[in-house]
Structure formats: C-alpha cells, structure tokens
Design a protein around this motif. Structure first.
Motif, short mmCIF file in Angstrom:
data_model
loop_
_atom_site.label_atom_id
_atom_site.label_comp_id
_atom_site.label_asym_id
_atom_site.label_seq_id
_atom_site.Cartn_x
_atom_site.Cartn_y
_atom_site.Cartn_z
N PHE A 107 -47.14 -20.18 44.82
CA PHE A 107 -47.63 -20.85 46.02
C PHE A 107 -48.50 -22.04 45.65
O PHE A 107 -48.37 -23.12 46.22
CB PHE A 107 -48.42 -19.87 46.91
CG PHE A 107 -49.03 -20.53 48.11
CD1 PHE A 107 -48.27 -20.82 49.23
CD2 PHE A 107 -50.38 -20.88 48.12
CE1 PHE A 107 -48.83 -21.44 50.34
CE2 PHE A 107 -50.95 -21.49 49.22
CZ PHE A 107 -50.17 -21.78 50.33
N LEU A 141 -44.68 -17.51 55.70
CA LEU A 141 -45.97 -16.83 55.65
C LEU A 141 -46.19 -15.94 56.87
O LEU A 141 -46.59 -14.78 56.75
CB LEU A 141 -47.08 -17.88 55.53
CG LEU A 141 -48.50 -17.41 55.31
CD1 LEU A 141 -48.61 -16.59 54.04
CD2 LEU A 141 -49.43 -18.61 55.25
N LYS A 178 -53.75 -18.71 52.16
CA LYS A 178 -52.58 -19.60 52.19
C LYS A 178 -52.58 -20.44 53.47
O LYS A 178 -52.28 -21.63 53.43
CB LYS A 178 -51.29 -18.79 52.10
CG LYS A 178 -50.98 -18.26 50.73
CD LYS A 178 -49.66 -17.50 50.75
CE LYS A 178 -49.23 -17.02 49.40
NZ LYS A 178 -47.92 -16.32 49.45
N LEU A 217 -54.79 -16.82 44.40
CA LEU A 217 -53.52 -16.95 45.11
C LEU A 217 -52.39 -16.93 44.09
O LEU A 217 -52.58 -17.32 42.94
CB LEU A 217 -53.48 -18.25 45.92
CG LEU A 217 -54.31 -18.23 47.19
CD1 LEU A 217 -54.39 -19.61 47.80
CD2 LEU A 217 -53.74 -17.25 48.19
#
Length: 193
Positions: free
Chosen positions: A106, A143, A175, A102
């Motif tokens: 984030f 998102l 996420k 990721l």
C-alpha cells in the motif's frame, strides 16, 4: 454519572477520556444504530439542558452543565464516522506513535501516486490528474469492500476476537487518511488548473 476509561488513550486527548458508548448505554461499535444514537442525544439534551436547572443549587448546575457538555461531545464524536473510528481506536491505544505501520504494498502505491502529484506540480496535465483520481477511487473502493464486514460485525464479536478486528480497522483508518491527503492534493491541483 460520568463515564471514563481507566487508562490514557492518546497524548492528544485528556488523560481521562469519557466513555461515550457507556454514556449512551450503547455497545462499542464502528457502525452504531444512528437512530438510537440520535434518540439518546435528544433525550439527554432535554434532561441536561441548563435552562431546566436554572433554580438548582450551584453544584447541581455545574453537574448538569458538565453532563450537557459531555452529551454534546459524545454525539459530535459518535455521529461522525471518521471521528468515531479515531475515538474507538484511541480508546484501545491503537493510534499511538510507533503503532501505525501499514503494509508495504500500500505504501508503494501511495508513494507512486504522490510522485505523480509532485510531477503535476511542475507540469500540470489533466490526463495524469484524472488517472491519479481513478487510481485513488479504485483503492478507496477496495479498502471499503475489505473493511465493511469488519466494521459491521465488530459489535457482535466475542471479546477475544476484537483485538484482531481492531488492528484491521486501524489499518483501514490509516489507509483512508493517506488517500484523503491525496484527494486533498488533487483538489488543490484542480483549483489551480
């Protein structure tokens, strides 16, 4: 009439994962036509209901039972958004260990939220909990806004553009899972307050 992928999709899944989209004669999609999906499910539920084949030969009864089970599993997976995301990503070998990176920014935001949650464990503070809740909602909204066009347009993409879209969806899926865990922790905190 069983539809299977030719490669393993994930250690947690059977080696030969059924192709639910082919079974329903639908294009692979993150947002399939829900009415068409439900119509296929009900039509096949009637067609493969074991009671309608009670007098058939044992081999045919087994085949019908397998198809009935496949129909149930396909609908259960494709009608649930999170399960459908996971299923499509697994079909493309994108949820294997080591392939779940990721973006660092984030991860830093999530780490800060987790630190705030840990502090709430020792010093409950409704104001801090509300701030964490607000931040999680902001991240979720961003998102969703980023992912929506990719999710909506995936089925119409040419084959050569799908790998990039799948990587974007994988990031979105991972996420979402992080944010869901934070929400679950917040809910536990709320029940103790």
């Amino acid at each position: 009439m069983l539809f299977y992928l030719s490669r393993p999709v994930c250690a947690a899944l059977p080696r030969m994962q059924p192709d639910y989209f082919a079974f329903y004669d639908l294009p692979e999609s993150f947002l399939p036509d829900e009415k068409a999906l439900k119509a296929k499910y009900y039509a096949l539920s009637r067609q493969y209901h074991p009671d309608f084949h009670a007098t058939a030969a044992p081999e045919e009864q087994r085949r019908v039972l397998e198809l009935s089970t496949l129909n149930t599993n396909a609908y259960r997976t494709l009608s649930h958004f999170d399960l459908r995301l996971q299923y499509v990503l697994q079909r493309h070998d994108l949820l294997e260990e080591g392939k779940q990176e990721l973006p660092a920014d984030f991860l830093m935001e999530v780490m800060e939220l987790n630190e705030q949650l840990m502090e709430l464990e020792f010093e409950p503070d409704p104001t801090v909990a509300a701030q964490v809740q607000t931040e999680v909602e902001r991240l979720e909204n961003e998102l969703e806004a980023e992912a929506r066009p990719v999710l909506e347009g995936y089925a119409a993409l040419p084959a050569e553009q799908r790998p990039a879209a799948l990587l974007q969806v994988r990031t979105y899926y991972l996420k979402r899972r992080y944010l869901l865990r934070i929400r679950e922790s917040l809910a536990k905190f709320a029940t103790r307050s």
